[in-house]
Design a protein around this motif. Sequence first.
Motif, short mmCIF file in Angstrom:
data_model
loop_
_atom_site.label_atom_id
_atom_site.label_comp_id
_atom_site.label_asym_id
_atom_site.label_seq_id
_atom_site.Cartn_x
_atom_site.Cartn_y
_atom_site.Cartn_z
N HIS A 1 -19.22 -78.54 28.93
CA HIS A 1 -20.14 -77.51 28.44
C HIS A 1 -19.77 -77.16 27.01
O HIS A 1 -18.60 -77.00 26.70
N GLU B 1 -20.55 -70.24 34.61
CA GLU B 1 -19.63 -71.00 33.75
C GLU B 1 -20.27 -71.43 32.46
O GLU B 1 -19.70 -72.20 31.70
N ASN B 2 -21.46 -70.95 32.20
CA ASN B 2 -22.08 -71.21 30.92
C ASN B 2 -23.06 -70.07 30.69
O ASN B 2 -23.27 -69.23 31.56
N ARG B 3 -23.75 -70.08 29.55
CA ARG B 3 -24.54 -68.91 29.23
C ARG B 3 -25.66 -68.67 30.24
O ARG B 3 -26.20 -69.60 30.81
N ASP C 1 -25.07 -73.48 33.42
CA ASP C 1 -24.08 -74.23 34.19
C ASP C 1 -24.75 -74.92 35.38
O ASP C 1 -24.09 -75.27 36.35
#
Lengths: 477, 395
Positions: free
Chosen positions: A201, B367-369, B388
């Motif tokens: 990511h 786990e991500n925006r 995520d």
Amino acid sequence: MTIRSNRDHAQHYRPRMTCLKKVEALVVEMQDAKSGVPASEQKLTITAIPHVMTGQDILAWIANKMKMDANEAQALGTMLVAYGYIYPLQNHKKLVLQPDGSFFRFQTPYFWPVQKYQAEDIDYAIYLAKRNMRKKGSLEVYEQERYNEFHKWLNPKWDFIVLQATEQYRANKQRQKADRVVFDCQERAYWIVQRPPPRAHSALDCMNRLVDPNDEKRTYDHYRRNTIYLMQAMARSRVKSTVSLGALVKYINTYKNHDPFLAPCAPSNPWLSEDDTYWEINLPTVEVPTKMRVERWSFSLMDLFNDPRGRKDFKLFLKKEFSGENMAFWEAAEDMVWGSAASMADQSQTIFKTFLAPGAPRWINIDGRTMGLTVKGLDHPHRYVLDAAQTHVFLLMKKDTFFRYLKSPVYKDMQKKAIVPALHNYNDAQVEANAKNRRPGTDPILIWQQMDTERKAADLAGKPVDISSIKNKIDRK
Amino acid sequence: MCDQTFVAITFGPCDNCTKTKPLMNIYLNNEAINYCSLCVELMACQGLEKGETVAKLKKETEALKVKLEVERAKLHDTELHKLAEKVEAVGQLNIKARRVLKGHANKVLCMDWCTDKRRLVSSSQDGKLIVWDAFTTNKEHAVSMPSTWVMACAYSPSGCAVAAGGLDNKCSVYPLSLDKNENLAAKRKPVAMHTNYVSHCTFTNSDLQVLTSSGDGTCALWDVESAQLLMSFHSHTADVLSLDMGPSETSNTFVSGGCDKKAKLWDMRSGQNVQSFETHESDINCVKFYPNGDAFATASDDASCRFYDLRADREVAVFTKDSVMFGASSVDFSMSGRLLFAGYNDYTVNIWDVLKAERVSILFGHENRVSRVRVSPDGSAFCSASWDNTLRVWA
């Protein structure tokens, strides 16, 4: 190393980066020799690297400075690493801040993400070529793949790339060993952030804006349009803050018992107890509604209308009062506003014949001015032609009929009949058992079809009887 | 249809060209007149007259802006948090992720709830649209879109169709069916056509109209059956990133927010920009109406969420904190309007108390925006979609 810079991060730079202004201020503070994060020299595979911090120290400093708890500090720390302000020394591909003894260093401002020049492919190719030159086979698999791709696409510039790489390699050799190691680490960290390995990511990912709002030159028509808008905006009527804000507070107070986040819902919140009874008893087609639902109908006319069950009840009341035409007109006008463009003309004609024409079977009683406007507008039927009449009828219902409904036996009866479901009090084991038996629920398409057939049947029943067809049957002589 | 409505003449003969068209009411020399949109445009674009320069026009506009602020300030006699002093604080919220919906192969960009309160549709960068029954976590339908980066998706009010659009500049409607194996991509109906990416789409109160906002700076209302443009809304000077239709009583209006830092309120009948707010410092990522339609909230890249009151015509609260440094991507209100759920680019969801402008809680897990946050129609839970590749339902 102490850095005391803080540039302006207006929209001029890359989009979506304005938030980094605050972040950079924080990073600068963190590096302060006296009040920043404690750093020391660490030995890492023969070389001594200066200014190294441990993950724990960074987290403790952030939690202390920003008065956050450990989880939040962890989240913020991870963001700092993800954006490339701090880089890990050991597991350099994992951009997460761990609350343990692993080592981190601050990235030099040259490599901060908000530089005016984006990380170009050519720079990346030069970097990969340099690494390749240093030790053949030091590139990872994904880096090797990218390198080969660049060799294909950037072929015309390849000489330039190799030249730059050789120059940089030579210049690097002349540095001191410690500096060289540090610079290599920094550069490697920078490229991990800018060109992440596959399936990692990246925090820098974003959709770029099409237009840079600060770039455009404004022409005169832009200012003229603004002037027209501003003049109209000034002439608008405004309301005193006490009145409008008071209304907001009142709204919250009225609905706070109905908000599942603030008050428990009866019998239980399906997401918490894994039991969807709550939705089953609140279906739009249910016979007997719950007490909370009936209470919500009394809050405003729109709440009543938005609930199909509430509408049914209201129509029952109107039938008893023989004043159903207002509601029918309002519904017909709503259908027209939200209907398809092709049916506009037909719908307007039907509505005119049924509600507005003098002597119409369900003639609505509206004032002369509105009636005149509406009839005139029907010459050119468009979807908002009934807007004035619809508003008038709605206000009539809201200010008069609605209050009579709330005092009527129909409503009081419904309040008595309404069920108050007992609260489920599942313990954890029961919740788990429920989770295994989750019901799929009715498909919304089926519910819609059911309501549609009901509505069509009601329409047919409500249609005024065509006397002429019956007369023909009677008059046989 | 709030208490403030007046019978505006929205359709009729234009005062200038006398043709019968939708009318905007504007003020010329302090006189209220009704012009059709074409005449307004012609008036704005007529060449510079003698003695007029761009600089002079700019000065005139700036002076009017200052005057408008003065007018707005005249009726400003109290602050929201002062009125809220007597209201008791929100207690401890025990919110956890109750469902994690896994199935997308790439970033989830958008999601929308169905009116049955348990189904939702989500769209992702891999070009897939998935309809889930979030309660049982089953996937009911999966549709492949012709392009990647599907940034907008919406469920129709009847639950019988979904709309989606993105980088293909179009918004298409897919009618859903009871048969799980049917190929929904074959029944695709392209409805909206913009000149740039579609950033947000929503159905109006019925399945027959779709409202879209686009990167070309305009919003537009489309008729689904004929794929015809019914009304277009021009005023933003940069990409429009989000829009929200007013709840029932005020459903002739919608609010939009864009990269020009402005949030604008529009009248759907005439296409006129009725109100405009410019207090953000960066792009507005999301706008959402307050449940009673008299206010709205915005989320922006400048790490703040702001609350605007439409009747008082001003910003009334700013939800910001020193420790919240990253841009907010999405906001939504709880059912009573007391809580504001905001998803941020630092992978968290913050919950704010609207009345006191304080943060009540912060939720971790993604786990991500977080790209979108939406409360379910009955307010029993909210769903967050994230880059995520997962969606989480919190209650």
